[in-house]
Design an enzyme around this catalytic site. Structure first.
Site, short mmCIF file in Angstrom:
data_model
loop_
_atom_site.label_atom_id
_atom_site.label_comp_id
_atom_site.label_asym_id
_atom_site.label_seq_id
_atom_site.Cartn_x
_atom_site.Cartn_y
_atom_site.Cartn_z
N ASP A 67 0.83 -1.21 0.00
CA ASP A 67 0.00 0.00 0.00
C ASP A 67 0.86 1.26 0.00
O ASP A 67 2.07 1.21 0.25
CB ASP A 67 -0.89 -0.03 1.25
CG ASP A 67 -2.22 0.67 1.03
OD1 ASP A 67 -2.33 1.49 0.10
OD2 ASP A 67 -3.16 0.40 1.81
N ASP A 93 -1.27 1.80 -12.42
CA ASP A 93 -0.62 2.18 -13.67
C ASP A 93 0.26 1.04 -14.16
O ASP A 93 0.54 0.08 -13.43
CB ASP A 93 0.21 3.46 -13.46
CG ASP A 93 1.23 3.31 -12.34
OD1 ASP A 93 2.13 2.47 -12.48
OD2 ASP A 93 1.12 4.04 -11.33
N ASP A 106 -10.73 2.08 -3.22
CA ASP A 106 -11.25 1.86 -1.86
C ASP A 106 -12.77 1.92 -1.85
O ASP A 106 -13.40 1.61 -0.84
CB ASP A 106 -10.70 2.92 -0.89
CG ASP A 106 -9.34 2.51 -0.32
OD1 ASP A 106 -8.93 1.36 -0.52
OD2 ASP A 106 -8.70 3.37 0.32
N GLU A 144 -26.78 -16.62 2.94
CA GLU A 144 -25.70 -15.84 2.30
C GLU A 144 -24.42 -16.65 2.20
O GLU A 144 -23.71 -16.58 1.20
CB GLU A 144 -25.46 -14.54 3.09
CG GLU A 144 -26.60 -13.55 2.95
CD GLU A 144 -26.48 -12.37 3.90
OE1 GLU A 144 -26.65 -11.23 3.45
OE2 GLU A 144 -26.22 -12.59 5.11
C1 GLA Z 1 -5.69 1.97 2.27
C2 GLA Z 1 -6.12 0.78 1.45
C3 GLA Z 1 -7.18 0.01 2.22
C4 GLA Z 1 -6.61 -0.43 3.55
C5 GLA Z 1 -6.10 0.76 4.32
C6 GLA Z 1 -5.36 0.34 5.56
O1 GLA Z 1 -6.69 2.91 2.37
O2 GLA Z 1 -6.57 1.17 0.19
O3 GLA Z 1 -7.62 -1.10 1.48
O4 GLA Z 1 -5.57 -1.36 3.32
O5 GLA Z 1 -5.23 1.56 3.54
O6 GLA Z 1 -4.87 1.40 6.28
#
Ligand code: GLA
Length: 731
Positions: A476, A532, A546, A612
């Site tokens: 990340d 990218d 997100d 579910e």
């Molecule tokens: C980012 C990522 C999320 C999650 C958070 C954790 O926002 O895109 O998916 O991993 O960080 O802090």
């Protein structure tokens, strides 16, 4: 031969369907002759016109010839200070200007290596490279223009390499990866992919008017706001007809792409590292290599353009070992628990996920240091054994025993001020001298230009991967860069910080992915902030956004699909109501939106009822059956989301998947009829109810979609090809 030299001044690059011509003209300016369909052997220099345009200056060697001006010429790599007043590809910080002239060429089999930068891979046969040698007589700066020709994928891959052959330093203030001039004669549209966090890559099309339009990032990442990939098209170009030229930068840092419609109706596209905040010192004998940019042209509309980019990314960009490897259906702990978990939380998720036939559990943020919120602990990658109630490996063993593989979240490039790492190395962050740092999500940016920092990170994460049975890593990166100063670099190298940062990130990715070739790395930057082609070289899949709301996702994935294939898009089913928008949707709706991607779950299984759970089991079965089709099939956008429904088709030799969401259901309406594309007209396909249709009828008459109900109603139709069988005949 993909590359042919005609006479000794015209260079013709031919791919399966396109032709690109360059000419070293009588003044040794490298001029652009043509990028279009094949010309039947015609050299297209007859299209060059030489008007005497007022206020268009002529280069000195044109003498009194007022008709030769660089301000009107189509060129391959225009420089500033030459009397061309349009946007330029290259500039020196030097009052002597930069005037690059042709000196010679080379043709190479294959492609030269591009050390330290992601690139189109050479591991398929069939690449050839044209290198044009250019030089500036006065400053003694040389520039090699590279044209890697990928005949099979219809791609021309451009980059430039500068070298200072003088004995005094010079500064390179602008060094684009490509410039492309387009003939006058018809209006031109520009398509870009714009947005923000939680709303990436929204398709944006406008007609060019005289002036400059730019898509750019100064954030040190390619960004959520603008994607480093754009399309020029004719005014009437649709999915299935008209010309389109796509340009995709293989780079993840600050970039600039500009399109200018000039006074004569010609269009110039320039793309590369963003010159704002960039200036590279070239000491004597030093060189600078730009990132590369891929050009693909289609004369059969946008769908063909996308199909070509998809195939190129699959065959030549993502790490080869993941090309044909099935990817896991995963469950991620982020939206299930955020920072609030202990061992039991994770093991509960694991056992329920195993029961629902999920392959892999990803332990997201919060497992290390004092990271119980996003205000502290980033940088301290020691496992928080108190929180996990034991070692990480012992947790992994339990997860494995439950039947799941284990993946982990990391954010290597960042640090919280409230961390041991920052307390020990306050000089390891980017920070303008004398100012407080610009904060983002309460974190600072590590100085990836400093090899000590990169070595430290390599030690930390190679240790983590060596000591624990981890098969997946989510990498990340959760803020934009702002400060452009490194304590590690001398004063005259400070304007290089953001590009050197990216080189440091690529270096670390390279070392880690080489050392752990079997670990699947997924890219992420607050969702799709670094979605990218540069990152795809290391991470074959990237968390698309997100925003996991299925309705919103159809817009994001629609825009993303113009360049990037579905197998690169991380997309998951999340909870309802959705955490970003509050929208309530059914599981089937969420699955329909998440399936054209790498698939998984982003929810707390403890909230699901038995029905579910059963539904999730069958969705996973369906997805596993469809994954080879989704990962290798041809992807067609059947509608634009603004039409009120988002539908796509993925087809291969044996199957067709028609999928998407109908945003609103109308009362008293006929079922929707939708024409499919790209099928063998002779083939016969069968649906679930044994209805049979020829490919021809599905493409002309179309498919009647099942009746829908409610908002964001899911559509999921699978058709199988029937071998040697006739279509339905009237009784
Ligand atoms: C980012 C990522 C999320 C999650 C958070 C954790 O926002 O895109 O998916 O991993 O960080 O802090």
């Amino acid at each position: 031969m993909a590359i042919e030299v005609i006479g000794d001044r015209v260079f013709q690059l031919e791919t399966a369907n396109t032709c690109y011509q360059i000419q070293a003209d009588r003044h040794n300016i490298v001029s652009h002759l043509w990028y279009g369909p094949k010309t039947g052997g015609q050299v297209m220099d007859y299209l060059q016109d030489y008007p005497d345009v007022g206020f268009a200056g002529s280069i000195a060697d044109a003498g009194n010839d007022r008709t030769y001006s660089l301000d009107t010429r189509l060129q391959e790599y225009p420089c500033t200070g030459t009397g061309d007043y349009r946007i330029s590809a290259a500039a020196l910080d030097d009052s002597r200007g930069l005037d690059l002239r042709y000196e010679g060429y080379e043709i190479l089999e294959g492609r030269p290596a591009l050390e330290g930068l992601p690139h189109i891979r050479a591991d398929h046969p069939g690449l050839q490279t044209l290198v044009l040698h250019l030089a500036d007589r006065v400053t003694q700066v040389t520039c090699d223009l590279f044209y890697v020709v990928d005949e099979e994928h219809d791609a021309i891959i451009r980059s430039a390499r500068f070298e200072n052959q003088s004995d005094t330093p010079v500064r390179l203030d602008r060094a684009a990866s490509l410039a492309l001039d387009v003939h006058h004669g018809e209006p031109v549209d520009l398509i870009t992919f714009t947005g923000r966090h939680n709303k990436e890559r929204q398709h944006t099309r406008r007609r060019l008017e005289q002036g400059v339009v730019s898509a750019a990032s100064t954030r040190g990442t390619s960004s959520h706001q603008q994607n480093p990939a754009l399309i020029l098209t004719g005014p009437d170009t649709t999915e299935t007809s008209g010309w389109a030229v796509g340009a995709m930068l293989v780079y993840s840092g600050s970039f600039q792409a500009q399109a200018e419609l000039d006074q004569l109706g010609q269009v110039r596209l320039v793309m590369g590292i963003n010159p704002e905040g960039f200036s590279w010192k070239l000491a004597p004998q030093e060189s600078f290599q730009t990132p590369e940019a891929v050009l693909i042209r289609s004369d059969a509309g946008l769908e063909t353009l996308s199909l070509r980019f998809h195939q190129l990314i699959r065959d030549r960009l993502i790490p080869p070992r993941f090309r044909n490897r099935p990817r896991p259906v995963l469950i991620n702990t982020w939206e299930a628990a955020y920072f609030n978990f202990d061992r039991k939380t994770i093991l509960d998720i694991a056992s329920q996920a195993a029961d629902m036939d999920i392959d892999l559990l990803v332990l997201d943020d919060g497992w290390f240091g004092s990271r119980n919120s996003d205000n502290a602990g980033l940088g301290d990658w020691e496992v928080n054994e108190e929180k996990l109630e034991g070692s990480l490996q012992s947790l992994i063993e339990k997860v494995n025993a439950a039947g799941l593989d284990f993946g982990i979240w990391i954010e290597p490039e960042m640090v919280n001020e409230d961390s041991d790492l920052y307390r020990a190395h306050p000089d390891w962050v980017l920070k303008a001298p004398g100012r407080g740092p610009v904060r983002g999500r309460n974190q600072l940016v590590l100085d990836m230009t400093n090899p000590q920092v990169v070595d430290h990170l390599f030690q930390v994460f190679s240790g983590l991967l060596a000591d624990n049975h981890i098969t997946y890593v989510k990498w990340d990166m959760n803020r934009s860069l702002a400060d452009r100063h490194s304590d590690h670099l001398p004063e005259d190298r400070q304007p290089e910080v953001h590009h050197r940062y990216m080189l440091g990130v690529y270096g670390l990715l390279n070392r880690l992915t080489d050392a752990f070739p079997d670990v699947l790395f997924e890219g992420c930057s607050g969702g799709g902030g670094r979605f990218d082609a540069g990152m795809m070289y290391y991470t074959p899949q990237i968390w698309c956004s997100d925003d996991t709301d299925p309705h919103e996702r159809t817009f994001i994935q629609y825009g993303t699909s113009f360049f990037y294939p579905p197998d690169t898009m991380g997309s998951h089913v999340s909870a309802s109501p959705n955490h970003q928008t509050g929208r309530r949707t059914t599981l089937e709706t969420r699955a329909a939106a998440a399936m054209p991607g790498t698939f998984g779950y982003e929810l707390d299984p403890g909230t699901l009822d038995n029905l579910e759970r059963e539904e999730i089991r069958s969705l996973n079965r369906l997805y596993r059956e469809l994954q080879p089709l989704i990962f290798h099939g041809r992807y067609y956008r059947l509608t634009r989301p603004e039409q009120g429904l988002a539908l796509w088709e993925i087809a291969d030799e044996d199957r067709i998947l028609v999928q998407g969401l109908v945003y609103d259901t109308e009362p008293n309406a006929l079922r929707r009829r939708i024409r499919l594309r790209g099928l063998d007209p002779e083939a016969v396909y069968e649906d679930r109810d044994q209805g049979r249709y020829t490919g021809q009828s599905l493409m002309t008459g179309g498919l009647l979609l099942p009746a829908t109900s409610g908002s964001d109603a899911p559509v999921m139709v699978v058709l199988h090809r029937v071998k040697d069988a006739p279509a339905d005949q009237p009784d």
